[in-house]
Design an enzyme around this catalytic site. Sequence first.
Site, PDB file in Angstrom:
ATOM      1  N   ARG A 190     -24.538  -3.246  14.032  1.00  0.00           N
ATOM      2  CA  ARG A 190     -24.475  -4.607  14.551  1.00  0.00           C
ATOM      3  C   ARG A 190     -25.665  -4.912  15.458  1.00  0.00           C
ATOM      4  O   ARG A 190     -26.261  -4.003  16.049  1.00  0.00           O
ATOM      5  CB  ARG A 190     -23.183  -4.823  15.359  1.00  0.00           C
ATOM      6  CG  ARG A 190     -21.904  -4.574  14.581  1.00  0.00           C
ATOM      7  CD  ARG A 190     -20.673  -4.751  15.461  1.00  0.00           C
ATOM      8  NE  ARG A 190     -19.437  -4.426  14.757  1.00  0.00           N
ATOM      9  CZ  ARG A 190     -18.761  -5.275  14.003  1.00  0.00           C
ATOM     10  NH1 ARG A 190     -19.202  -6.509  13.862  1.00  0.00           N
ATOM     11  NH2 ARG A 190     -17.660  -4.900  13.399  1.00  0.00           N
ATOM     12  N   THR A 233     -10.156  -8.727   1.126  1.00  0.00           N
ATOM     13  CA  THR A 233     -11.142  -9.599   1.776  1.00  0.00           C
ATOM     14  C   THR A 233     -11.096 -11.047   1.282  1.00  0.00           C
ATOM     15  O   THR A 233     -11.337 -11.328   0.109  1.00  0.00           O
ATOM     16  CB  THR A 233     -12.587  -9.074   1.623  1.00  0.00           C
ATOM     17  OG1 THR A 233     -12.641  -7.675   1.857  1.00  0.00           O
ATOM     18  CG2 THR A 233     -13.499  -9.790   2.618  1.00  0.00           C
ATOM     19  N   ARG A 281      -1.016  -2.957   7.523  1.00  0.00           N
ATOM     20  CA  ARG A 281      -2.323  -2.365   7.850  1.00  0.00           C
ATOM     21  C   ARG A 281      -2.528  -2.415   9.358  1.00  0.00           C
ATOM     22  O   ARG A 281      -2.418  -3.476   9.974  1.00  0.00           O
ATOM     23  CB  ARG A 281      -3.441  -3.142   7.143  1.00  0.00           C
ATOM     24  CG  ARG A 281      -4.859  -2.742   7.554  1.00  0.00           C
ATOM     25  CD  ARG A 281      -5.878  -3.478   6.707  1.00  0.00           C
ATOM     26  NE  ARG A 281      -7.248  -3.297   7.155  1.00  0.00           N
ATOM     27  CZ  ARG A 281      -7.989  -4.235   7.738  1.00  0.00           C
ATOM     28  NH1 ARG A 281      -7.482  -5.461   7.950  1.00  0.00           N
ATOM     29  NH2 ARG A 281      -9.227  -3.995   8.102  1.00  0.00           N
ATOM     30  N   LYS A 295     -12.644   2.979   1.242  1.00  0.00           N
ATOM     31  CA  LYS A 295     -13.036   1.570   1.234  1.00  0.00           C
ATOM     32  C   LYS A 295     -14.435   1.471   0.605  1.00  0.00           C
ATOM     33  O   LYS A 295     -15.416   1.923   1.176  1.00  0.00           O
ATOM     34  CB  LYS A 295     -13.051   1.010   2.653  1.00  0.00           C
ATOM     35  CG  LYS A 295     -11.662   0.931   3.280  1.00  0.00           C
ATOM     36  CD  LYS A 295     -11.723   0.501   4.730  1.00  0.00           C
ATOM     37  CE  LYS A 295     -12.203  -0.928   4.893  1.00  0.00           C
ATOM     38  NZ  LYS A 295     -12.194  -1.338   6.327  1.00  0.00           N
TER      39      LYS A 295
END
Length: 488
Positions: free
Chosen positions: A82, A289, A41, A228
Amino acid sequence: MSTQPLHTPIRRTKIVATLGPASDREGVLEAMISAGVDVVRLNFSHGSPEDHRRRLTEVREIASRLGRSVAALGDLQGPKIRIARFANGAVTLAEGAPFVLDMALDGAAGDAERVGCDYKQLIEDVDAGDRLLLDDGRLVLDVERIEGQAIHTRVVVGGKLSNNKGINKQGGGLSAPALTDKDRADLMTAIDIGVDYLAVSFPRTAADMREARELLGEAGKEIGLVAKLERAEAVADDATLDGIIEACEAVMVARGDLGVEIGDARLIGTQKRIIKRARQLNRAVITATQMMESMIESPLPTRAEVFDVANAVLDGTDAVMLSAETAAGDFPVETIEAMDRVCLGAERERIAQESGHRIHEGFTKIDETIALSAMYAANHLSGVAAIACMTSTGYTPLIASRIRSGLPIVGLAHSAIAQRRMALYRGVVSLPFDTSEMAAEELNDQAMALLVEQGIAEVGDHVMLTRGDHMNAHGGTNTLKILKVEKA
């Protein structure tokens, strides 16, 4: 590419490993690939295009030398939702204290009472009563009111908060588009360096995946899309989930952001639902994850991590993914070895080898009928060593791999792209098989000889062989033969 005889037993569940500073250390990348990495990845959230090109070039060189087909997954960053930065470093938020997310505040002027936000649209996406989660859910804020450009909240769960931590809204509802300007630039980089799969972060509907497909265009037509699944909206109902799955080649259960948005209690069943539905719709699925997060700093996984990986294997996931463990951890090779052991252990269980996939359904495509028939026959006939599929694209092995089995599925393909594409499919071993110089009557014998050479079959074994009348023709699989290996 020459191939080396395969080690036995053959691990069915594939391992995706993220590259980074840890894998850049001398000799580490080759050790990782030797230990069993099937897909690398490239995380576009970190590093430059030159970093990704250099790493992929090295992967391809090592894989060729080792006789391995290793796929490359480019992973787009997606929207950065964020907080901004603090003037004097991290702050500590106390439970019950007020805290303000101020869209008008200078990006580096935050303190213990307020902080700026990179995502200015947040002011439009929240209302009083909403719950916001910062830093992957480690801190929890309840929205009390909106005043001008400021979101006034109350700290429900406090703790240390540092710069640029992510924001999630419990239940979903943030309107940031899945593809940003940075993603569009990174998508072109992905095409240029030749990735095999491209992951799109935070898609909400199938439309986000269709947009990525259009951007890939003709130059990126051989690249498989991976959705995803990390937004609550994406898994809110069956129709939306099915639409996203059908709009791509694979999906990823991205449990970090998804778990924050829907809650840990719902995440358990949602993971199982995604894996099951992806397999039913003939798509590959990656579980990701924190699978072995403790191994960032420890040479051994925890028992909980062992069970987590094993349960994903038993659920039928095609692949399990490592992130910081291999990109930045102290024990990247040991982590892959541990994951390999756990996957093999889980795959020995009977539940991992039994399948009722589509047993009560009718079939409409000849190639699907052949692939599924081969698997059912192989699972019920004693003495079968493998299912071998002559394929131009890898589609027949994909369909076959939707049925659980303890037998290897061997994808025999001339195309290096097809070989790497199959590196993600559960239970599929991809081998180079160039039929261009072979006479039609010798194809079967050559395929059997290759399986013997690779240690997959022995004299006396049976092999299920699928092929088409016209080799290298997409969708042309129309024949199933049960062959006996007569000679070494």
